[in-house]
Design a protein around this motif. Structure first.
Motif, PDB file in Angstrom:
ATOM      1  N   ASP A  98      66.963  34.340  47.374  1.00  0.00           N
ATOM      2  CA  ASP A  98      67.308  34.736  46.135  1.00  0.00           C
ATOM      3  C   ASP A  98      66.373  35.775  45.697  1.00  0.00           C
ATOM      4  OD1 ASP A  98      68.289  34.190  43.601  1.00  0.00           O
ATOM      5  OD2 ASP A  98      66.633  32.905  43.119  1.00  0.00           O
ATOM      6  N   ARG A 112      76.780  43.686  42.078  1.00  0.00           N
ATOM      7  CA  ARG A 112      76.055  42.451  42.508  1.00  0.00           C
ATOM      8  C   ARG A 112      76.637  41.934  44.026  1.00  0.00           C
ATOM      9  NH1 ARG A 112      73.569  39.056  39.189  1.00  0.00           N
ATOM     10  NH2 ARG A 112      75.349  39.771  37.592  1.00  0.00           N
ATOM     11  N   GLU A 113      77.942  41.694  44.229  1.00  0.00           N
ATOM     12  CA  GLU A 113      78.437  41.496  45.280  1.00  0.00           C
ATOM     13  C   GLU A 113      78.550  42.212  46.467  1.00  0.00           C
ATOM     14  OE1 GLU A 113      79.826  38.369  45.968  1.00  0.00           O
ATOM     15  OE2 GLU A 113      79.074  37.893  44.108  1.00  0.00           O
ATOM     16  N   ARG A 116      74.818  41.844  47.815  1.00  0.00           N
ATOM     17  CA  ARG A 116      74.616  40.502  48.326  1.00  0.00           C
ATOM     18  C   ARG A 116      75.298  40.868  49.979  1.00  0.00           C
ATOM     19  NH1 ARG A 116      77.278  35.230  45.992  1.00  0.00           N
ATOM     20  NH2 ARG A 116      76.151  34.435  47.548  1.00  0.00           N
ATOM     21  N   PRO A 127      76.995  36.201  53.655  1.00  0.00           N
ATOM     22  CA  PRO A 127      76.697  36.625  51.966  1.00  0.00           C
ATOM     23  C   PRO A 127      76.311  35.565  51.247  1.00  0.00           C
ATOM     24  CG  PRO A 127      78.549  37.929  52.776  1.00  0.00           C
ATOM     25  CD  PRO A 127      78.404  36.953  53.929  1.00  0.00           C
ATOM     26  N   VAL A 130      72.680  34.828  50.568  1.00  0.00           N
ATOM     27  CA  VAL A 130      71.717  35.701  49.852  1.00  0.00           C
ATOM     28  C   VAL A 130      72.415  35.872  48.239  1.00  0.00           C
ATOM     29  CG1 VAL A 130      70.933  38.120  49.668  1.00  0.00           C
ATOM     30  CG2 VAL A 130      71.376  36.988  52.077  1.00  0.00           C
ATOM     31  N   ASN A 131      71.497  35.718  47.562  1.00  0.00           N
ATOM     32  CA  ASN A 131      71.898  35.734  46.071  1.00  0.00           C
ATOM     33  C   ASN A 131      70.999  36.894  45.472  1.00  0.00           C
ATOM     34  OD1 ASN A 131      73.276  34.560  43.725  1.00  0.00           O
ATOM     35  ND2 ASN A 131      71.331  33.996  42.749  1.00  0.00           N
ATOM     36  N   VAL A 132      71.610  37.501  44.730  1.00  0.00           N
ATOM     37  CA  VAL A 132      71.106  38.590  43.843  1.00  0.00           C
ATOM     38  C   VAL A 132      71.452  38.547  42.437  1.00  0.00           C
ATOM     39  CG1 VAL A 132      71.009  41.358  43.478  1.00  0.00           C
ATOM     40  CG2 VAL A 132      71.489  40.265  45.584  1.00  0.00           C
TER      41      VAL A 132
END
Length: 160
Positions: A98, A112-113, A116, A127, A130-132
């Protein structure tokens, strides 16, 4: 039960005119970039420190020292990929990560995507692992005064 290990990474860089801004491996259209020995990608740097810390393998500065010209201007996704390869060699695999960007600008929602996907690709994971995300400081501190950006990341590893 598999052993779990958690690591925290933190990074911050000042804005500098004339540099390209890269966050999470994605070039961002912005008037200035982040000063740093590599490309200054605070998200990738924080994530690199998080996976290394969880595995007990030091930090980004010990693997890629700023006084080593090989890393000048380096793509931080390459540094993340190399660091995570060492983590895998040590017997660990990423459960999830995260990442949080701290700053008033730029807004990262449109990117954002892609961030990730690029970070996950560097780690060789899906993907969804993984969080952004981002937050502001309501104009407080150096990020609030638009002097730079910071990032934090947490990585959870398990014994592979």
């Amino acid at each position: 039960m598999n052993e779990l290990r958690i690591g925290l990474g933190v990074d911050a860089h000042a804005f500098e005119e004339g540099l390209r801004l890269v966050l999470g491996g994605v070039p961002i259209d912005f008037p200035s970039g982040l000063a740093g020995h590599s490309d200054g990608d605070v998200i990738a740097h924080a994530l690199t420190d998080a996976v290394l810390g969880a595995a007990g393998l030091g930090d980004i500065g010990s693997l890629f020292p700023a006084d080593d010209q090989r890393w000048h201007g380096a793509d931080s996704l390459h540094l993340l990929r190399d660091a995570y390869a060492r983590v895998r060699e040590a017997g660990y695999a990423l459960v999830n990560a995260d990442c949080v960007l701290i700053g008033e600008e730029p807004r990262i929602a449109p990117y954002r995507e892609e961030m990730r996907h690029r970070l996950a690709n560097a780690l060789g994971v899906e993907p969804t692992r993984v969080n952004v995300r981002a937050t502001t400081t309501d104009r407080l501190g150096f990020t609030g005064r638009l002097e730079g950006l910071a990032a934090e990341a947490v990585a959870l590893l398990m014994v592979a």
